[in-house]
Enzyme design. Structure first.
Site, PDB file in Angstrom:
ATOM      1  N   ASP A   1       0.817  -1.224   0.000  1.00  0.00           N
ATOM      2  CA  ASP A   1       0.000   0.000   0.000  1.00  0.00           C
ATOM      3  C   ASP A   1       0.848   1.271   0.000  1.00  0.00           C
ATOM      4  OD1 ASP A   1      -2.213  -1.758   0.264  1.00  0.00           O
ATOM      5  OD2 ASP A   1      -1.866  -1.823   2.428  1.00  0.00           O
TER       6      ASP A   1
ATOM      7  N   LYS B   1       2.259   2.105  -5.091  1.00  0.00           N
ATOM      8  CA  LYS B   1       3.031   1.624  -6.254  1.00  0.00           C
ATOM      9  C   LYS B   1       2.233   1.773  -7.557  1.00  0.00           C
ATOM     10  CE  LYS B   1       3.458  -2.483  -4.363  1.00  0.00           C
ATOM     11  NZ  LYS B   1       2.970  -2.255  -3.006  1.00  0.00           N
TER      12      LYS B   1
ATOM     13  N   ASN C   1      -4.310 -10.794  -3.773  1.00  0.00           N
ATOM     14  CA  ASN C   1      -4.177 -10.119  -2.467  1.00  0.00           C
ATOM     15  C   ASN C   1      -3.750  -8.663  -2.691  1.00  0.00           C
ATOM     16  OD1 ASN C   1      -1.731 -11.116  -3.413  1.00  0.00           O
ATOM     17  ND2 ASN C   1      -0.931 -11.693  -1.414  1.00  0.00           N
TER      18      ASN C   1
ATOM     19  N   GLY D   1      -3.769  -4.890  -4.351  1.00  0.00           N
ATOM     20  CA  GLY D   1      -4.786  -3.957  -4.827  1.00  0.00           C
ATOM     21  C   GLY D   1      -4.067  -2.690  -5.248  1.00  0.00           C
ATOM     22  N   HIS D   2      -3.830  -2.558  -6.547  1.00  0.00           N
ATOM     23  CA  HIS D   2      -3.079  -1.388  -7.031  1.00  0.00           C
ATOM     24  C   HIS D   2      -4.059  -0.344  -7.569  1.00  0.00           C
ATOM     25  CE1 HIS D   2       0.835  -3.924  -7.422  1.00  0.00           C
ATOM     26  NE2 HIS D   2       0.429  -3.760  -6.191  1.00  0.00           N
TER      27      HIS D   2
ATOM     28  N   THR E   1      -5.593 -11.713   3.500  1.00  0.00           N
ATOM     29  CA  THR E   1      -6.669 -11.132   2.697  1.00  0.00           C
ATOM     30  C   THR E   1      -7.696 -12.214   2.310  1.00  0.00           C
ATOM     31  OG1 THR E   1      -5.470 -11.520   0.655  1.00  0.00           O
ATOM     32  CG2 THR E   1      -5.129  -9.381   1.693  1.00  0.00           C
TER      33      THR E   1
ATOM     34  N   ARG F   1       3.967 -29.564  -4.921  1.00  0.00           N
ATOM     35  CA  ARG F   1       3.931 -30.112  -6.285  1.00  0.00           C
ATOM     36  C   ARG F   1       2.629 -30.835  -6.604  1.00  0.00           C
ATOM     37  NH1 ARG F   1       9.488 -32.230  -4.835  1.00  0.00           N
ATOM     38  NH2 ARG F   1       8.538 -31.623  -2.890  1.00  0.00           N
TER      39      ARG F   1
ATOM     40  N   GLN G   1       2.526  -6.216  -2.851  1.00  0.00           N
ATOM     41  CA  GLN G   1       2.768  -6.200  -1.399  1.00  0.00           C
ATOM     42  C   GLN G   1       4.002  -5.327  -1.127  1.00  0.00           C
ATOM     43  OE1 GLN G   1       2.220  -9.772  -2.715  1.00  0.00           O
ATOM     44  NE2 GLN G   1       0.179  -8.908  -2.662  1.00  0.00           N
TER      45      GLN G   1
ATOM     46  N   GLY H   1     -10.901  -3.567   2.124  1.00  0.00           N
ATOM     47  CA  GLY H   1     -11.598  -2.449   2.751  1.00  0.00           C
ATOM     48  C   GLY H   1     -11.275  -2.303   4.235  1.00  0.00           C
ATOM     49  N   ARG H   2     -10.369  -3.176   4.744  1.00  0.00           N
ATOM     50  CA  ARG H   2     -10.054  -3.110   6.186  1.00  0.00           C
ATOM     51  C   ARG H   2      -9.315  -1.824   6.522  1.00  0.00           C
ATOM     52  NH1 ARG H   2      -6.660  -8.449   7.140  1.00  0.00           N
ATOM     53  NH2 ARG H   2      -5.949  -7.899   5.070  1.00  0.00           N
TER      54      ARG H   2
ATOM     55  N   LYS I   1       2.463  10.183  -0.819  1.00  0.00           N
ATOM     56  CA  LYS I   1       1.531  10.680   0.206  1.00  0.00           C
ATOM     57  C   LYS I   1       2.118  11.706   1.167  1.00  0.00           C
ATOM     58  CE  LYS I   1      -2.263   7.676   0.359  1.00  0.00           C
ATOM     59  NZ  LYS I   1      -3.086   6.691   1.019  1.00  0.00           N
TER      60      LYS I   1
ATOM     61  N   GLY J   1       0.049  14.052  -4.575  1.00  0.00           N
ATOM     62  CA  GLY J   1      -1.398  13.872  -4.614  1.00  0.00           C
ATOM     63  C   GLY J   1      -1.715  12.610  -5.395  1.00  0.00           C
TER      64      GLY J   1
END
Ligand code: IMP
Length: 404
Positions: free
Chosen positions: A12, A15, A37, A39-40, A128, A142, A225, A303-304, A332, A395
């Site tokens: 988060d 990226k 897992n 979320g970009h 997730t 395998r 990640q 959404g956590r 940020k 931004g």
């Protein structure tokens, strides 16, 4: 040549925005590990896109997007993403190549993720629950199903055999009747999604990438990640199930180490973490709450609420070394001016206080022109991390970026 872009914290870091911004400089954008897992988030012309499987080059008409050998793929998420893009007139299917060696996530993998996690008690990772861990478990046991097997004659039998094995495990974990019904329903949707992705380009992507490199193409390997969630170097067991650091771009795409040119490391001006595990500079107070609200710190996948805290430059420095970062990008920074002062920790763990800036920095495009107090913060980071920050995101929009 290949450049690698990775997150230097717990994911988060923003990226997606940086990849989207850099995309026009590259011919190919390739994901090399992880799965849905991730979320970009990309914000283009005021519209928000969250990508989980498809690389962040999706919005650029001339970029080939590759989902690499080291990834795990959920066909349902992939189809939902293609549909989301299509609703906006973006047909990514002709610019998408999936590795035949990427591992398939079955509905039973997701269910196993849930039951494994429930059984862990205080050692819950806060996964997730997208089936990532169980899918990688099967890869290394395998018994997994590589995406390329979708074209094998006995594919249905492979799926059936693996699902039955999963069901026997789930029964040991006390599979509840309502979850059994859920699985039954998911099976149909999953098989529909498999039918849809059969027509996509499923190839030995390592051959595509190596030939493209030989022909002079520029490739950006997009990490998912963050370095502190790396299965080997992260705070085990509170980690994800793949190697997230730059070295894994070689395995996850089938490229030799000497092909890598730059390693772009992305970090947030403060820190966040979703899920459990140590967070030395965490703020479990109103200040943390303020950062969460102003920084919209809620998981892009689940959404956590994200846990928020100060920048820890000891962890940042270690991640820079592990990845061999050549270019450092901060995101940020604009969020910090929701506070009159803020803190960061140096390499020895001592806290340093900084004053924020009242000015709006959104339209500043040169680092030299940023407010004096922000420049002081950047000097501190340069000094502690041993490398100069070369880009500062000001931004969420694509153009909001200041360079050195
Ligand atoms: P898993 O990879 O879903 O099993 O989750 C393992 C840990 O990594 C949990 O703490 C998750 O919250 C975290 N995690 C996984 N993927 C991401 C991501 O893309 N961003 C941030 N945290 C993630």
């Amino acid at each position: 040549m290949v450049d690698v872009l990775i997150g230097l914290q717990w994911g988060d870091e923003g990226k997606g925005k940086i990849v989207d911004l850099l995309a026009p400089r590259y011919d190919i954008i390739a994901r090399f590990q992880g799965g849905p897992n991730a979320g970009h988030t990309l914000i283009v012309n005021g519209k928000k896109y969250v990508l989980h499987t498809i690389p962040s080059g999706a919005i650029h008409p001339n970029t080939l997007n590759i989902v690499g050998t080291g990834t795990v793929i959920d066909p349902m998420t992939l189809c939902a993403e293609m549909d989301m893009l299509m609703a906006d007139g973006i047909d990514v299917s002709q610019r998408l190549e999936l590795s035949d060696k990427a591992m398939l996530i079955l509905p039973t993998h997701k269910m196993l993720d849930k039951y494994f996690e429930e059984s862990k008690g205080h050692l819950k990772i806060g996964s997730t629950l997208r089936g990532i861990g169980p899918a990688y478990q099967d890869k290394y046991a395998r018994i997994g199903i590589p995406l390329g097997h979708i074209h094998h004659k006995d594919f249905d039998a492979q799926v059936k055999e693996l699902s039955l094995f999963h069901l026997s495990l789930l029964k040991i974990y006390g599979l509840r009747p309502e979850d059994f019904d859920l699985l039954d329903h998911a099976k149909t949707t999953w098989l529909d999604a498999i039918e849809r992705i059969r027509s996509l380009s499923i190839t030995a992507i390592e051959d595509t990438i190596n030939q493209a490199i030989k022909d002079g193409a520029k490739v950006l390997a997009e990490g998912a990640q963050g370095s502190l969630l790396d299965i080997t170097f992260g705070s085990y067991p509170f980690v994800t199930s793949s190697n997230t650091i730059s070295a894994n771009a070689c395995i996850g795409l089938g490229i030799a180490p000497q092909k890598i040119r730059q390693v772009i490391g992305v970090f947030k001006a403060y820190m966040t973490r979703v899920g459990s595990g140590p967070f030395p500079t965490e703020l479990s107070n109103e200040t943390g709450e303020l950062l969460r609200t102003h920084g919209h710190e809620f998981g892009a996948t689940t959404g956590r609420k994200r846990r928020c805290g100060w920048l820890d430059t000891a962890l940042l420095h270690k991640a820079i070394i592990l990845n061999g970062v050549t270019d450092l990008m901060m995101t940020k920074s604009d969020v910090l001016n929701c506070l009159p002062t803020f803190t960061a920790h140096d390499k020895n763990g001592s806290a340093h206080e900084f004053a924020s800036w009242p000015d709006d920095i959104a339209e500043i495009t040169q680092i030299d022109h940023l407010p004096k107090n922000l420049l002081k913060y950047l000097d501190f980071i340069d000094h502690q991390s041993g490398i100069q920050v070369s880009g500062v995101s000001t931004g969420p929009q694509r153009h909001q970026m200041a360079y050195r």
